[in-house]
Every structure is written in C-alpha cells, then in structure tokens.
Design a protein around this motif. Structure first.
Motif, PDB file in Angstrom:
ATOM      1  N   HIS A  76     -10.783  -7.767 -17.518  1.00  0.00           N
ATOM      2  CA  HIS A  76     -10.501  -8.858 -17.125  1.00  0.00           C
ATOM      3  C   HIS A  76      -9.425  -8.929 -15.793  1.00  0.00           C
ATOM      4  O   HIS A  76      -9.778  -9.400 -14.782  1.00  0.00           O
ATOM      5  CB  HIS A  76     -10.063  -9.911 -18.275  1.00  0.00           C
ATOM      6  CG  HIS A  76      -9.658 -11.100 -17.773  1.00  0.00           C
ATOM      7  ND1 HIS A  76      -8.638 -11.914 -18.135  1.00  0.00           N
ATOM      8  CD2 HIS A  76      -9.942 -12.060 -16.875  1.00  0.00           C
ATOM      9  CE1 HIS A  76      -8.449 -12.989 -17.989  1.00  0.00           C
ATOM     10  NE2 HIS A  76      -9.200 -13.034 -16.983  1.00  0.00           N
ATOM     11  N   GLN A  77      -8.296  -8.306 -16.062  1.00  0.00           N
ATOM     12  CA  GLN A  77      -7.524  -8.420 -15.134  1.00  0.00           C
ATOM     13  C   GLN A  77      -7.719  -7.656 -13.948  1.00  0.00           C
ATOM     14  O   GLN A  77      -7.294  -8.116 -12.831  1.00  0.00           O
ATOM     15  CB  GLN A  77      -6.063  -7.807 -15.393  1.00  0.00           C
ATOM     16  CG  GLN A  77      -5.535  -8.462 -16.667  1.00  0.00           C
ATOM     17  CD  GLN A  77      -5.063  -9.841 -16.422  1.00  0.00           C
ATOM     18  OE1 GLN A  77      -3.871  -9.761 -15.583  1.00  0.00           O
ATOM     19  NE2 GLN A  77      -5.263 -11.125 -17.025  1.00  0.00           N
ATOM     20  N   ILE A  78      -8.732  -6.529 -14.100  1.00  0.00           N
ATOM     21  CA  ILE A  78      -8.935  -5.772 -12.608  1.00  0.00           C
ATOM     22  C   ILE A  78     -10.151  -6.771 -12.114  1.00  0.00           C
ATOM     23  O   ILE A  78     -10.071  -6.641 -10.820  1.00  0.00           O
ATOM     24  CB  ILE A  78      -9.703  -4.750 -13.146  1.00  0.00           C
ATOM     25  CG1 ILE A  78      -8.540  -3.623 -13.578  1.00  0.00           C
ATOM     26  CG2 ILE A  78     -10.458  -3.853 -11.983  1.00  0.00           C
ATOM     27  CD1 ILE A  78      -7.404  -3.250 -12.789  1.00  0.00           C
ATOM     28  N   ALA A  79     -11.010  -7.420 -12.856  1.00  0.00           N
ATOM     29  CA  ALA A  79     -11.920  -8.396 -12.413  1.00  0.00           C
ATOM     30  C   ALA A  79     -11.384  -9.486 -11.424  1.00  0.00           C
ATOM     31  O   ALA A  79     -11.631  -9.749 -10.404  1.00  0.00           O
ATOM     32  CB  ALA A  79     -12.786  -8.957 -13.325  1.00  0.00           C
ATOM     33  N   LEU A  84      -9.477 -11.494  -5.763  1.00  0.00           N
ATOM     34  CA  LEU A  84      -8.245 -11.584  -4.900  1.00  0.00           C
ATOM     35  C   LEU A  84      -8.536 -10.771  -3.722  1.00  0.00           C
ATOM     36  O   LEU A  84      -8.070 -11.263  -2.628  1.00  0.00           O
ATOM     37  CB  LEU A  84      -6.907 -11.304  -5.714  1.00  0.00           C
ATOM     38  CG  LEU A  84      -6.193 -12.454  -6.771  1.00  0.00           C
ATOM     39  CD1 LEU A  84      -5.141 -11.512  -7.448  1.00  0.00           C
ATOM     40  CD2 LEU A  84      -6.280 -13.538  -6.309  1.00  0.00           C
ATOM     41  N   ASP A  85      -9.082  -9.777  -3.807  1.00  0.00           N
ATOM     42  CA  ASP A  85      -9.271  -8.695  -2.687  1.00  0.00           C
ATOM     43  C   ASP A  85     -10.255  -9.540  -1.568  1.00  0.00           C
ATOM     44  O   ASP A  85     -10.324  -9.341  -0.517  1.00  0.00           O
ATOM     45  CB  ASP A  85      -9.847  -7.429  -3.235  1.00  0.00           C
ATOM     46  CG  ASP A  85      -8.515  -6.668  -3.797  1.00  0.00           C
ATOM     47  OD1 ASP A  85      -7.514  -6.921  -3.801  1.00  0.00           O
ATOM     48  OD2 ASP A  85      -8.875  -5.687  -4.318  1.00  0.00           O
ATOM     49  N   TYR A  86     -11.241 -10.084  -2.130  1.00  0.00           N
ATOM     50  CA  TYR A  86     -12.231 -10.795  -1.243  1.00  0.00           C
ATOM     51  C   TYR A  86     -12.120 -12.258  -1.034  1.00  0.00           C
ATOM     52  O   TYR A  86     -12.976 -12.686   0.024  1.00  0.00           O
ATOM     53  CB  TYR A  86     -13.697 -10.745  -2.161  1.00  0.00           C
ATOM     54  CG  TYR A  86     -14.280  -9.153  -2.225  1.00  0.00           C
ATOM     55  CD1 TYR A  86     -15.282  -8.751  -1.393  1.00  0.00           C
ATOM     56  CD2 TYR A  86     -13.801  -8.196  -3.121  1.00  0.00           C
ATOM     57  CE1 TYR A  86     -15.879  -7.478  -1.507  1.00  0.00           C
ATOM     58  CE2 TYR A  86     -14.027  -6.969  -3.056  1.00  0.00           C
ATOM     59  CZ  TYR A  86     -15.379  -6.777  -2.066  1.00  0.00           C
ATOM     60  OH  TYR A  86     -16.068  -5.232  -2.265  1.00  0.00           O
ATOM     61  N   LEU A 171       0.184 -10.353  -3.637  1.00  0.00           N
ATOM     62  CA  LEU A 171      -0.415  -9.692  -4.604  1.00  0.00           C
ATOM     63  C   LEU A 171      -1.487  -8.498  -4.423  1.00  0.00           C
ATOM     64  O   LEU A 171      -1.684  -7.411  -5.042  1.00  0.00           O
ATOM     65  CB  LEU A 171      -1.329 -10.763  -5.549  1.00  0.00           C
ATOM     66  CG  LEU A 171      -0.505 -11.633  -6.600  1.00  0.00           C
ATOM     67  CD1 LEU A 171      -1.483 -12.744  -7.045  1.00  0.00           C
ATOM     68  CD2 LEU A 171       0.294 -10.927  -7.419  1.00  0.00           C
ATOM     69  N   ARG A 172      -2.057  -8.521  -3.329  1.00  0.00           N
ATOM     70  CA  ARG A 172      -3.125  -7.553  -2.861  1.00  0.00           C
ATOM     71  C   ARG A 172      -2.238  -6.197  -2.589  1.00  0.00           C
ATOM     72  O   ARG A 172      -2.775  -5.056  -2.482  1.00  0.00           O
ATOM     73  CB  ARG A 172      -3.796  -8.001  -1.407  1.00  0.00           C
ATOM     74  CG  ARG A 172      -4.877  -8.664  -1.829  1.00  0.00           C
ATOM     75  CD  ARG A 172      -5.439  -9.211  -0.514  1.00  0.00           C
ATOM     76  NE  ARG A 172      -6.517 -10.149  -0.640  1.00  0.00           N
ATOM     77  CZ  ARG A 172      -7.013 -10.856   0.483  1.00  0.00           C
ATOM     78  NH1 ARG A 172      -6.556 -10.437   1.519  1.00  0.00           N
ATOM     79  NH2 ARG A 172      -8.006 -11.831   0.361  1.00  0.00           N
ATOM     80  N   ASN A 173      -1.159  -6.454  -2.266  1.00  0.00           N
ATOM     81  CA  ASN A 173      -0.008  -5.348  -1.947  1.00  0.00           C
ATOM     82  C   ASN A 173       0.413  -4.608  -3.347  1.00  0.00           C
ATOM     83  O   ASN A 173       0.892  -3.648  -3.149  1.00  0.00           O
ATOM     84  CB  ASN A 173       0.896  -5.732  -0.958  1.00  0.00           C
ATOM     85  CG  ASN A 173       0.177  -5.598   0.253  1.00  0.00           C
ATOM     86  OD1 ASN A 173      -0.259  -4.745   0.753  1.00  0.00           O
ATOM     87  ND2 ASN A 173       0.058  -6.891   0.948  1.00  0.00           N
ATOM     88  N   GLY A 330     -12.044   0.016  -4.951  1.00  0.00           N
ATOM     89  CA  GLY A 330     -10.897  -0.803  -4.697  1.00  0.00           C
ATOM     90  C   GLY A 330      -9.606  -0.040  -4.685  1.00  0.00           C
ATOM     91  O   GLY A 330      -8.726  -0.334  -5.714  1.00  0.00           O
ATOM     92  N   THR A 331      -9.393   0.887  -4.039  1.00  0.00           N
ATOM     93  CA  THR A 331      -8.098   1.891  -4.166  1.00  0.00           C
ATOM     94  C   THR A 331      -7.002   1.198  -3.550  1.00  0.00           C
ATOM     95  O   THR A 331      -5.899   0.944  -4.132  1.00  0.00           O
ATOM     96  CB  THR A 331      -8.288   3.053  -3.082  1.00  0.00           C
ATOM     97  OG1 THR A 331      -9.518   3.585  -3.215  1.00  0.00           O
ATOM     98  CG2 THR A 331      -7.180   4.043  -3.770  1.00  0.00           C
ATOM     99  N   ARG A 332      -7.207   0.332  -2.592  1.00  0.00           N
ATOM    100  CA  ARG A 332      -6.115  -0.683  -1.759  1.00  0.00           C
ATOM    101  C   ARG A 332      -6.705  -1.718  -1.215  1.00  0.00           C
ATOM    102  O   ARG A 332      -7.696  -2.124  -1.256  1.00  0.00           O
ATOM    103  CB  ARG A 332      -5.825   0.418  -0.601  1.00  0.00           C
ATOM    104  CG  ARG A 332      -6.749   0.422   0.509  1.00  0.00           C
ATOM    105  CD  ARG A 332      -6.449   1.715   1.568  1.00  0.00           C
ATOM    106  NE  ARG A 332      -5.066   1.803   1.998  1.00  0.00           N
ATOM    107  CZ  ARG A 332      -4.662   1.179   3.234  1.00  0.00           C
ATOM    108  NH1 ARG A 332      -5.864   0.465   3.893  1.00  0.00           N
ATOM    109  NH2 ARG A 332      -3.601   1.214   3.775  1.00  0.00           N
ATOM    110  N   ALA A 333      -5.572  -2.490  -0.847  1.00  0.00           N
ATOM    111  CA  ALA A 333      -6.081  -3.941  -0.471  1.00  0.00           C
ATOM    112  C   ALA A 333      -6.674  -3.587   0.573  1.00  0.00           C
ATOM    113  O   ALA A 333      -6.425  -3.023   1.525  1.00  0.00           O
ATOM    114  CB  ALA A 333      -4.656  -4.771  -0.277  1.00  0.00           C
TER     115      ALA A 333
END
Ligand code: UDP
Ligand code: MG
Length: 351
Positions: A76-79, A84-86, A171-173, A330-333
């Motif tokens: 869930h948290q990774i989803a 957030l990344d997108y 957060l992305r960072n 999704g390695t990095r923002a």
C-alpha cells in the motif's frame, strides 16, 4: 485536450474489483461540484482480480482516470509513493479505494487548502464496521507511535489527506524503501490542519491489511520515526545492573544473619536464565529490524516496478522525462516540471 489537473486523487488498488466503479462515481459527483480540473490516479498494486480490467475500462470512458499498474504487489505505502511520483495536480489527495474514506469530505479539505494549509489530514472520529480487534489494535498503535516518535504524528489519522504540491515535491525526494507516509508528511513540516470524519464500513470485500501487514506497517512507523526501542536496551541493562548490585549485599547479609539462602535450587536459576535470554533475543530482534531497513536502503533497489501505464501519454509529450513509458522503475523521484518547486533532488540513486 485534457487540461492540467488542479487536483490529483490517488487511490491504491489491491483486489478492489467491487469498489472501483462506486469509488469513481462518488468521487466524480463530489469533484464536479468543485468545478476545477481533476484526475484520478489509480495505482494497481498487483491485483489478481478484475481490478485492472475495470480501471482500464474506466480510463477509456473517462481519460481523467489514469492508471499505473505494478508488475506485482509492492504494498500500500509503495503504491501511494508511485501515485505521488506521477501526480500533476496543485493539490494531491490520498484516498483508500474501499470507500472507507468518504469522498464527501474532500470539499472541506480543499477549503482548508485554499485557506493556506499545506497538509489537511482527516481524523477518524469513529470507525464503523471494523472488528473490535482492528479498532483496539489501531488505537494502541497510534498512541504508541505518538508517544515514542520524535515528531508529532496526529492521532487516528490514516493516509486520507490533501497535500499541497510543495509537500508532494518534498515527499518525492524521500525515497524510503519502507515508507510510513503519514509520518513523512508530518516530518516535512509546512502548515498542517485536520478535518474530522466518521470512517465508514468497507463498501465491498475484505480488508487487504491482515495482521502480518499491519504489524509490518507498525514496525515501519516505529523504526522510521524513533530510536526509542534501541534506547530501551540501555534502560533495561541499567535496571538489571542496579538489581544485581543491590542483591549482592542483601543475599550476603541474609545468609550471614539467618543462614538461609534466598534462592534455592536449579529451577530458579533456570527460569531467571530463560527470562534474561528472552530479553536479550528480543533486543536482537529490535536491532534486526533497524538493520534490515538499513540493508533495504543500501541495496538501493527500485521502490517499485511498473508494468503498464494508461493515460499519461499527454504528460509524456509535455515533459518527456517526467513519465517514462513501459517498464518504468521507481528508483528515484521523477524530475518535477514546475520551476517554482525548488526542492533539489540531491540523492538520486545512480550507481
Ligand atoms: N492496498 C494496496 N496494497 C496492499 C494492501 C492494500 O494497494 O498490499 C490498498 C487497498 O486496496 C486499499 C488501501 O490500500 O485501497 C487500504 O487497504 P485496506 O482498506 O484493506 O486497509 P484497512 O482500511 O482495512 O486498514
Ligand atoms: Mg479499508
């Protein structure tokens, strides 16, 4: 022709086939009233039911529904992290897909955002339709984390919240492998406020958080925001040392005065030994929890692997770098397109 959304709503989806249409209906009813452009980013977290099929159908019907589909279940948290990344909105709203978080609260969140708050979280006044066990463990958990965490994480708040774009960029960072998003949104600071709501019953299906996953989330929260469990070992060692130092003269004096041994027999020794070993092993476990998380960070694996995305084509044109096509990891923002989002991405994982 889709406009850039003002609001991005992120819903993580794990085997939610019976909730998807209802979620979209209730969300769009609410968002139509707001009258500003919005998008729904559904993150399919390796569902094994018809969730992806339904999401794709929704996307075809309404291009404001965008889908990121993981190659397997990442949690869930990774989803949420992927969402957030997108997200492209000026404000981002996290919501569970099971309608336990009523979309009707969103206008209140938006109002607070427009008043100038950067994070508006929803506080659970009451929980309905959940087992006694779930309610009690959640209560104890939130209070425990509140007591020991180094930052103030508001009590009884889940991930249901609105965040300003600046918060999202921050957060992305934070590319954490075992993220606890609620804690991270408190950690970043900014102006925060809450609105309260009654947590409804699940619209359809069973919880996707069995005991094991709940326990892991609790450990992520505790290890992510507190060193207290590590310090407990020191307190325990001091306490035992004090007992030992006091016990020596007491035992000696009693022996001299009465000729009696306080502790007799092997059974006492054995039990004391077992008890102490169990304490020690427990602290090994605690250290192990921190070490395992260090290991996760050091390996630097991608946070997630995307198998397909639907509905991000236009954004790819807008910014070719922002949303890579198939096989995204999704390695990095992802770099942010807004020039006024000044948080630098200094620790990208390029090795
Ligand atoms: N979820 C997910 N991946 C998981 C588990 C859950 O994406 O491995 C999603 C789930 O589909 C739901 C949200 O996370 O939208 C919250 O899960 P759930 O409602 O089962 O948790 P609960 O409300 O029971 O704590
Ligand atoms: Mg739920």
């Amino acid at each position: 022709m889709t406009e850039r959304p003002v609001y991005s709503i992120i819903a993580p989806i794990y085997n939610e086939e019976g909730n998807i249409d209802a979620l979209f209906e209730r969300l769009s009813a609410v968002m139509e009233q707001i009258g500003e452009p919005w998008e729904l980013i559904a993150v399919n977290d390796g569902s094994r039911d018809r969730s992806l099929e339904l999401l794709r159908a929704l996307h075809q019907r309404d291009p404001r529904v965008r889908v990121i589909s993981f190659s397997r279940n990442f949690g869930h948290q990774i989803a949420v992290t992927a969402g957030l990344d997108y997200a492209a909105g000026q404000a981002v709203i996290l919501i569970d897909a099971d309608l336990q978080d009523p979309p009707e609260i969103i206008p209140q969140m938006i109002e607070k955002w427009k008043q100038g708050y950067d994070v508006v979280y929803a506080v659970r006044e009451k929980r309905e339709g959940e087992s006694w066990f779930k309610v009690q463990t959640a209560k104890v958990f939130y209070r425990l984390v509140y007591r020991i965490a180094e930052i103030d994480i508001p009590l009884d708040t889940g991930d249901f919240r609105l965040m300003d774009r600046r918060v999202v960029v921050a957060l992305r960072n934070m590319r954490e492998h075992n993220p606890y998003i609620r804690g991270m949104t408190s950690w970043v600071g900014f102006r925060q406020s809450g609105v309260s709501y009654v947590r409804e019953e699940r619209h359809w299906g069973e919880t996707k958080y069995p005991l094991g996953k709940m326990f892991r989330l609790a450990l992520d929260a505790i290890t992510g925001f507190s060193y207290f469990p590590l310090q407990v070992a020191m307190h325990a060692s001091l306490a035992l040392a004090v007992i030992a130092v006091l016990a020596i003269p007491v035992v000696a004096l009693l022996r001299l005065a009465t000729g009696q041994l306080i502790f007799e027999g092997q059974a006492t020794t054995l039990i004391a030994l077992l008890l102490l070993s169990s304490f020690q092993l427990f602290f090994f476990f605690i250290m192990g929890q921190y070490i395992a998380r260090i290991y996760d960070e050091v390996r630097g694996r991608p946070l997630y692997v995307v198998s397909d995305v639907y509905g991000f084509e236009q954004r790819v044109e807008e910014d070719a770098q922002r949303v890579p096509a198939k096989g995204v990891v999704g390695t990095r923002a992802l770099p942010d397109v807004d020039s006024n989002d000044a948080v630098a991405d200094e620790h990208g994982g390029s090795t």
